[in-house]
Design a protein around this motif. Structure first.
Motif, short mmCIF file in Angstrom:
data_model
loop_
_atom_site.label_atom_id
_atom_site.label_comp_id
_atom_site.label_asym_id
_atom_site.label_seq_id
_atom_site.Cartn_x
_atom_site.Cartn_y
_atom_site.Cartn_z
N ARG A 153 -4.22 -5.34 4.61
CA ARG A 153 -4.52 -6.86 5.11
C ARG A 153 -3.14 -7.63 5.48
NH1 ARG A 153 -9.69 -8.00 2.52
NH2 ARG A 153 -9.76 -5.88 2.21
N SER A 154 -2.40 -7.41 4.50
CA SER A 154 -1.26 -8.35 4.66
C SER A 154 0.30 -7.91 5.35
CB SER A 154 -0.46 -8.01 2.79
OG SER A 154 0.64 -8.65 2.82
N CYS A 155 -0.01 -6.68 5.99
CA CYS A 155 1.31 -6.99 7.01
C CYS A 155 0.13 -6.60 8.13
CB CYS A 155 2.24 -6.26 6.41
SG CYS A 155 1.91 -4.11 6.41
N GLY A 156 -0.35 -5.82 8.24
CA GLY A 156 -1.17 -5.29 9.32
C GLY A 156 -0.95 -4.18 9.81
N SER A 157 -0.48 -2.95 8.95
CA SER A 157 0.63 -1.90 9.14
C SER A 157 -0.66 -1.06 9.21
CB SER A 157 1.18 -1.52 7.78
OG SER A 157 2.51 -1.81 8.20
N VAL A 181 0.63 -1.53 -0.06
CA VAL A 181 0.11 -0.34 0.07
C VAL A 181 0.73 1.38 0.06
CG1 VAL A 181 -2.20 1.54 1.28
CG2 VAL A 181 -1.34 -1.28 1.66
N LYS A 182 0.12 2.00 -0.97
CA LYS A 182 1.47 3.42 -0.79
C LYS A 182 0.38 4.56 -1.59
CE LYS A 182 5.05 1.50 -2.87
NZ LYS A 182 6.11 1.27 -1.70
N PHE A 183 0.69 5.77 -0.36
CA PHE A 183 -0.17 6.94 -0.89
C PHE A 183 0.28 7.95 -0.95
CE2 PHE A 183 0.08 5.48 4.05
CZ PHE A 183 0.54 6.89 4.28
N GLU A 184 -0.42 9.22 -0.96
CA GLU A 184 0.04 11.03 -0.72
C GLU A 184 -1.09 11.33 -0.27
OE1 GLU A 184 2.43 11.41 -4.37
OE2 GLU A 184 -0.05 12.48 -4.71
N VAL A 185 -0.84 12.52 0.74
CA VAL A 185 -1.85 13.29 1.03
C VAL A 185 -1.33 14.65 1.42
CG1 VAL A 185 -2.59 14.21 4.18
CG2 VAL A 185 -1.70 11.55 3.21
N HIS A 186 -2.43 15.19 0.60
CA HIS A 186 -1.71 16.61 -0.24
C HIS A 186 -2.73 17.29 0.87
CE1 HIS A 186 -0.06 15.70 -3.76
NE2 HIS A 186 -0.97 15.03 -4.09
#
Length: 144
Positions: A87-91, A24-29
């Motif tokens: 759902r893969s690593c729980g982060s 999972v990768k994301f940006e916050v603007h």
């Protein structure tokens, strides 16, 4: 790219983040309004630590760059306590609540946060052992 509900924010301020496994990768603007260290029992349970460290914004926009299908959420029945995670690593991952409030766990950001914590909240629920943290030895890595 997939956008979950969020409110338009300041396009000049950008933070990027990801989960531990990198799916999972994301940006916050936009800008963060507050940075709370929450000591409630729910945050202790879902972090496994003394408190959660969450940034809040009413105006920032969340954009998922990768792995949106791996993002899931849990709401504790009968409460407003909600957590999004991989759902893969729980982060722990950001959550754009239906109220328009964006909650971003500080530890999932890959960019530095220039905001200092605003306050400790739910301190009446602090873990008993938290007061002894300042007396613990410190190591730059794993002690031998």
């Amino acid at each position: 790219m997939h956008n979950l509900p969020a409110i338009e924010g300041n396009p000049m301020t950008k933070h990027v983040g990801s989960c531990l496994c990198g799916i999972v990768k994301f940006e916050v603007h936009g800008d963060f309004d507050s940075f709370y260290l929450c000591h409630c029992k729910y945050c202790q349970k879902d972090t496994g630590s003394a408190h959660a460290a969450n940034l809040f914004s009413q105006s920032a926009k969340l954009t998922w760059l990768a792995g949106v299908d791996a993002v899931t959420s849990f709401t504790l029945p009968g409460t407003r306590h909600n957590k999004s995670f991989c759902r893969s690593c729980g982060s722990a991952l950001p959550n754009a609540l239906l109220t328009g409030l964006l909650v971003v766990p500080a530890g999932c950001l890959d960019t530095e946060v220039s905001v200092s914590p605003t306050a400790h909240i739910f301190t009446s629920s602090r873990a008993i052992w938290e007061g002894a943290i300042g007396n613990a030895a410190e190591f730059g890595g794993l002690p031998e």
